[in-house]
Design a protein around this motif. Structure first.
Motif, PDB file in Angstrom:
ATOM      1  N   LYS A  77       0.827  -1.191   0.000  1.00 16.49           N
ATOM      2  CA  LYS A  77       0.000   0.000   0.000  1.00 16.49           C
ATOM      3  C   LYS A  77       0.873   1.257   0.000  1.00 16.49           C
ATOM      4  CE  LYS A  77      -3.850  -2.065   2.576  1.00 16.49           C
ATOM      5  NZ  LYS A  77      -4.660  -1.964   3.823  1.00 16.49           N
ATOM      6  N   ILE A  78       0.408   2.255  -0.723  1.00 13.90           N
ATOM      7  CA  ILE A  78       1.178   3.492  -0.852  1.00 13.90           C
ATOM      8  C   ILE A  78       0.312   4.678  -0.457  1.00 13.90           C
ATOM      9  CG2 ILE A  78       2.316   5.057  -2.491  1.00 13.90           C
ATOM     10  CD1 ILE A  78       3.212   2.617  -4.055  1.00 13.90           C
ATOM     11  N   ALA A  79       0.881   5.569   0.359  1.00 12.03           N
ATOM     12  CA  ALA A  79       0.255   6.850   0.667  1.00 12.03           C
ATOM     13  C   ALA A  79       1.006   7.929  -0.094  1.00 12.03           C
ATOM     14  CB  ALA A  79       0.310   7.132   2.164  1.00 12.03           C
ATOM     15  N   VAL A  80       0.277   8.763  -0.831  1.00 14.45           N
ATOM     16  CA  VAL A  80       0.867   9.889  -1.556  1.00 14.45           C
ATOM     17  C   VAL A  80       0.435  11.159  -0.833  1.00 14.45           C
ATOM     18  CG1 VAL A  80       1.005  11.123  -3.748  1.00 14.45           C
ATOM     19  CG2 VAL A  80       0.789   8.624  -3.734  1.00 14.45           C
ATOM     20  N   VAL A  81       1.396  11.962  -0.421  1.00 21.31           N
ATOM     21  CA  VAL A  81       1.080  13.192   0.309  1.00 21.31           C
ATOM     22  C   VAL A  81       1.247  14.375  -0.638  1.00 21.31           C
ATOM     23  CG1 VAL A  81       1.627  14.647   2.289  1.00 21.31           C
ATOM     24  CG2 VAL A  81       1.838  12.150   2.469  1.00 21.31           C
ATOM     25  N   TYR A 132      -0.106   0.708 -13.351  1.00 16.90           N
ATOM     26  CA  TYR A 132       0.352  -0.601 -12.885  1.00 16.90           C
ATOM     27  C   TYR A 132      -0.580  -1.197 -11.836  1.00 16.90           C
ATOM     28  CZ  TYR A 132       4.681   0.269 -15.391  1.00 16.90           C
ATOM     29  OH  TYR A 132       5.608   0.508 -16.387  1.00 16.90           O
ATOM     30  N   LYS A 133      -1.752  -0.576 -11.670  1.00 21.37           N
ATOM     31  CA  LYS A 133      -2.769  -1.070 -10.738  1.00 21.37           C
ATOM     32  C   LYS A 133      -2.194  -1.259  -9.330  1.00 21.37           C
ATOM     33  CE  LYS A 133      -5.692  -3.224 -14.268  1.00 21.37           C
ATOM     34  NZ  LYS A 133      -5.080  -2.472 -15.380  1.00 21.37           N
ATOM     35  N   ILE A 134      -1.422  -0.279  -8.901  1.00 21.55           N
ATOM     36  CA  ILE A 134      -0.827  -0.290  -7.567  1.00 21.55           C
ATOM     37  C   ILE A 134      -1.738   0.475  -6.612  1.00 21.55           C
ATOM     38  CG2 ILE A 134       1.174   0.411  -6.194  1.00 21.55           C
ATOM     39  CD1 ILE A 134       2.859   0.159  -8.742  1.00 21.55           C
ATOM     40  N   ASP A 135      -1.989  -0.091  -5.445  1.00 29.97           N
ATOM     41  CA  ASP A 135      -2.905   0.498  -4.467  1.00 29.97           C
ATOM     42  C   ASP A 135      -2.284   1.739  -3.828  1.00 29.97           C
ATOM     43  OD1 ASP A 135      -5.085   0.825  -2.829  1.00 29.97           O
ATOM     44  OD2 ASP A 135      -4.400  -0.637  -1.334  1.00 29.97           O
ATOM     45  N   ILE A 173      -2.785   6.773  12.675  1.00 30.44           N
ATOM     46  CA  ILE A 173      -1.667   6.318  11.851  1.00 30.44           C
ATOM     47  C   ILE A 173      -2.177   5.897  10.477  1.00 30.44           C
ATOM     48  CG2 ILE A 173       0.171   4.599  11.622  1.00 30.44           C
ATOM     49  CD1 ILE A 173       0.714   6.622  13.790  1.00 30.44           C
ATOM     50  N   ILE A 174      -1.504   6.339   9.425  1.00 30.00           N
ATOM     51  CA  ILE A 174      -1.886   5.978   8.057  1.00 30.00           C
ATOM     52  C   ILE A 174      -1.454   4.547   7.761  1.00 30.00           C
ATOM     53  CG2 ILE A 174      -1.459   6.454   5.615  1.00 30.00           C
ATOM     54  CD1 ILE A 174      -1.226   9.386   6.310  1.00 30.00           C
ATOM     55  N   ASP A 175      -2.392   3.769   7.271  1.00 30.66           N
ATOM     56  CA  ASP A 175      -2.121   2.374   6.932  1.00 30.66           C
ATOM     57  C   ASP A 175      -1.468   2.306   5.556  1.00 30.66           C
ATOM     58  OD1 ASP A 175      -2.074  -0.365   6.715  1.00 30.66           O
ATOM     59  OD2 ASP A 175      -4.198  -0.544   6.155  1.00 30.66           O
ATOM     60  N   ALA A 176      -0.155   2.403   5.529  1.00 26.48           N
ATOM     61  CA  ALA A 176       0.584   2.354   4.260  1.00 26.48           C
ATOM     62  C   ALA A 176       1.986   1.811   4.514  1.00 26.48           C
ATOM     63  CB  ALA A 176       0.670   3.742   3.639  1.00 26.48           C
ATOM     64  N   ASP A 177       2.500   1.073   3.548  1.00 26.58           N
ATOM     65  CA  ASP A 177       3.853   0.528   3.652  1.00 26.58           C
ATOM     66  C   ASP A 177       4.885   1.495   3.108  1.00 26.58           C
ATOM     67  OD1 ASP A 177       3.003  -2.221   4.530  1.00 26.58           O
ATOM     68  OD2 ASP A 177       1.988  -2.123   2.594  1.00 26.58           O
ATOM     69  N   ALA A 184       5.388   5.719   1.838  1.00 31.92           N
ATOM     70  CA  ALA A 184       4.849   7.078   1.764  1.00 31.92           C
ATOM     71  C   ALA A 184       5.640   7.858   0.721  1.00 31.92           C
ATOM     72  CB  ALA A 184       4.936   7.766   3.121  1.00 31.92           C
ATOM     73  N   ILE A 185       4.931   8.384  -0.277  1.00 29.91           N
ATOM     74  CA  ILE A 185       5.547   9.189  -1.331  1.00 29.91           C
ATOM     75  C   ILE A 185       5.158  10.640  -1.071  1.00 29.91           C
ATOM     76  CG2 ILE A 185       5.687   9.630  -3.809  1.00 29.91           C
ATOM     77  CD1 ILE A 185       4.951   6.669  -4.229  1.00 29.91           C
ATOM     78  N   ILE A 186       6.149  11.477  -0.803  1.00 32.36           N
ATOM     79  CA  ILE A 186       5.893  12.837  -0.352  1.00 32.36           C
ATOM     80  C   ILE A 186       6.055  13.814  -1.512  1.00 32.36           C
ATOM     81  CG2 ILE A 186       6.465  14.592   1.350  1.00 32.36           C
ATOM     82  CD1 ILE A 186       5.486  11.840   2.477  1.00 32.36           C
ATOM     83  N   SER A 187       4.990  14.558  -1.769  1.00 34.35           N
ATOM     84  CA  SER A 187       4.997  15.536  -2.864  1.00 34.35           C
ATOM     85  C   SER A 187       4.308  16.813  -2.398  1.00 34.35           C
ATOM     86  CB  SER A 187       4.291  14.961  -4.098  1.00 34.35           C
ATOM     87  OG  SER A 187       2.955  14.609  -3.788  1.00 34.35           O
ATOM     88  N   ASP A 188       4.719  17.284  -1.209  1.00 34.01           N
ATOM     89  CA  ASP A 188       4.024  18.425  -0.602  1.00 34.01           C
ATOM     90  C   ASP A 188       4.747  19.756  -0.823  1.00 34.01           C
ATOM     91  OD1 ASP A 188       6.112  17.691   1.045  1.00 34.01           O
ATOM     92  OD2 ASP A 188       5.031  18.010   2.919  1.00 34.01           O
TER      93      ASP A 188
END
Length: 358
Positions: free
Chosen positions: A3-7, A23-26, A134-138, A140-144
């Motif tokens: 799982k990925i969180a994008v900020v 790529y159908k990535i969550d 807490i964010i449920d992600a493995d 974290a991609i930060i773009s803030d």
């Protein structure tokens, strides 16, 4: 795939989401601003950036939303032509239009607006929401953005320096003026240096204009629309008639006054399971015109290694290794262009295009 969180739901965050969709990535995007605040002004995108955009946006739709600029013309502030150069597939588009195009492939269920994300001090590598969840992600991609709050917290020793340049940016809707400037990128320069006025045609009835100031000579601050209009006309009132006409006919309610900052030195592009892209990884001063292209390349290359590598740290390392040398080139070029901007015209290198190429 994990799982990925994008900020961040700006250009880099939405570009990342589009590549993850391929790529159908969550993933899920978290944005601290309201959706209606995601508009803005505009960009120059060179050919390389367009090639990356074409992988995630239909080229015909993209072309309808912006305009190809055919020629760069450099003028003195009174209108004397100083240099001309043909442009190779340089595209101008408003930020609002590009955001809309990038968002069209993203389900609204995958974006949460008005939600601030911060690192959790007690759990290394985890992020939490403003309410402490807490964010449920493995990953974290930060773009803030260039003044990333998360980067500042992870790299507490960072130094951000104010660049000796400020900008005022606006868009004017005026068909007569837009048609008069054809498809040129026009930039007027004061003979003493440190003061320019640029004009980019976005469509048949709209143009983006921007002014650049040496902020040691000119005080450009956030102020009311009326006061800013008065200030701009005072500074540029004696310039070429096209400049003063644009300023007189502009609406200043949505004008953007921008103080530019840069990192004293680049940090690593990742730490534990948190990775940075776009301006959050490497703020570029606006002279480079490479912000969008660099964000797109970051998203493309990071996605590539997330797909190819089973080990996250290996994927992050390869991403940083591939991207950092080019970013350092753009930083060097941006500083060189800034130094040229500060010089009197008589001392500037001839035929400089305000775009950094690797």
């Amino acid at each position: 795939m994990k799982k990925i969180a994008v900020v961040g739901a700006g250009i880099s965050g939405l570009s990342m989401a589009n590549y993850l969709e391929k790529y159908k990535i969550d993933y899920h995007i978290y944005e601290r601003r309201k959706k209606k605040d995601m508009a803005g002004h505009g960009f120059l995108i060179p050919k390389e950036g367009l090639d990356y955009l074409y992988q995630i946006i239909d080229s015909h739709l993209l072309h309808k939303k912006g305009n190809f600029l055919k020629k760069y013309t450099q003028y003195s502030h009174t209108g004397k032509i100083l240099a001309e150069k043909e442009l190779d597939h340089v595209f101008a588009i408003s930020r609002h239009a590009l955001i809309e195009l990038l968002a069209q492939n993203i389900s609204q269920e995958k974006i949460t607006y008005e939600e601030t994300v911060i690192p959790d001090e007690l759990q290394n590598g985890l992020l939490k929401l403003s309410n402490g969840t807490i964010i449920d992600a493995d990953i974290a991609i930060i773009s803030d953005g260039s003044r990333s709050r998360i980067r500042k917290q992870l790299f507490a020793e960072e130094t951000m320096n104010l660049v000796r340049e400020s900008e005022v940016v606006n868009i004017i809707q005026n068909k007569d003026i837009a048609q008069a400037i054809e498809n040129d990128f026009m930039k007027f320069h004061h003979e003493e240096g440190g003061l320019t006025f640029g004009i980019l045609k976005l469509s048949e009835d709209s143009i983006l204009w921007y002014s650049q100031f040496d902020n040691q000579k000119f005080s450009v601050q956030e102020c009311s629309a009326g006061n800013l209009r008065k200030y701009m006309l005072e500074v540029f009132g004696s310039w070429h008639p096209l400049v003063s006409e644009i300023l007189m006919k502009s609406d200043y309610q949505n004008v953007h006054v921008w103080s530019v900052y840069e990192l004293e030195k680049l940090h690593p592009f990742y730490k534990t399971n948190i990775v940075f892209i776009g301006d959050a990884a490497h703020p570029l001063i606006p002279f480079t015109s490479q912000g969008v292209t660099s964000a797109l390349k970051d998203a493309f290359i990071l996605t590539k290694y997330l797909v190819e590598e089973k080990n996250i740290q290996q994927a992050f390392s390869k991403y940083e290794t591939e991207r950092k040398p080019e970013i350092e080139t753009h930083i060097h070029n941006g500083r060189a262009l800034l130094n040229q901007f500060l010089l009197p015209l008589s001392q500037q290198t001839e035929n400089i295009i305000p775009i950094s190429y690797k």
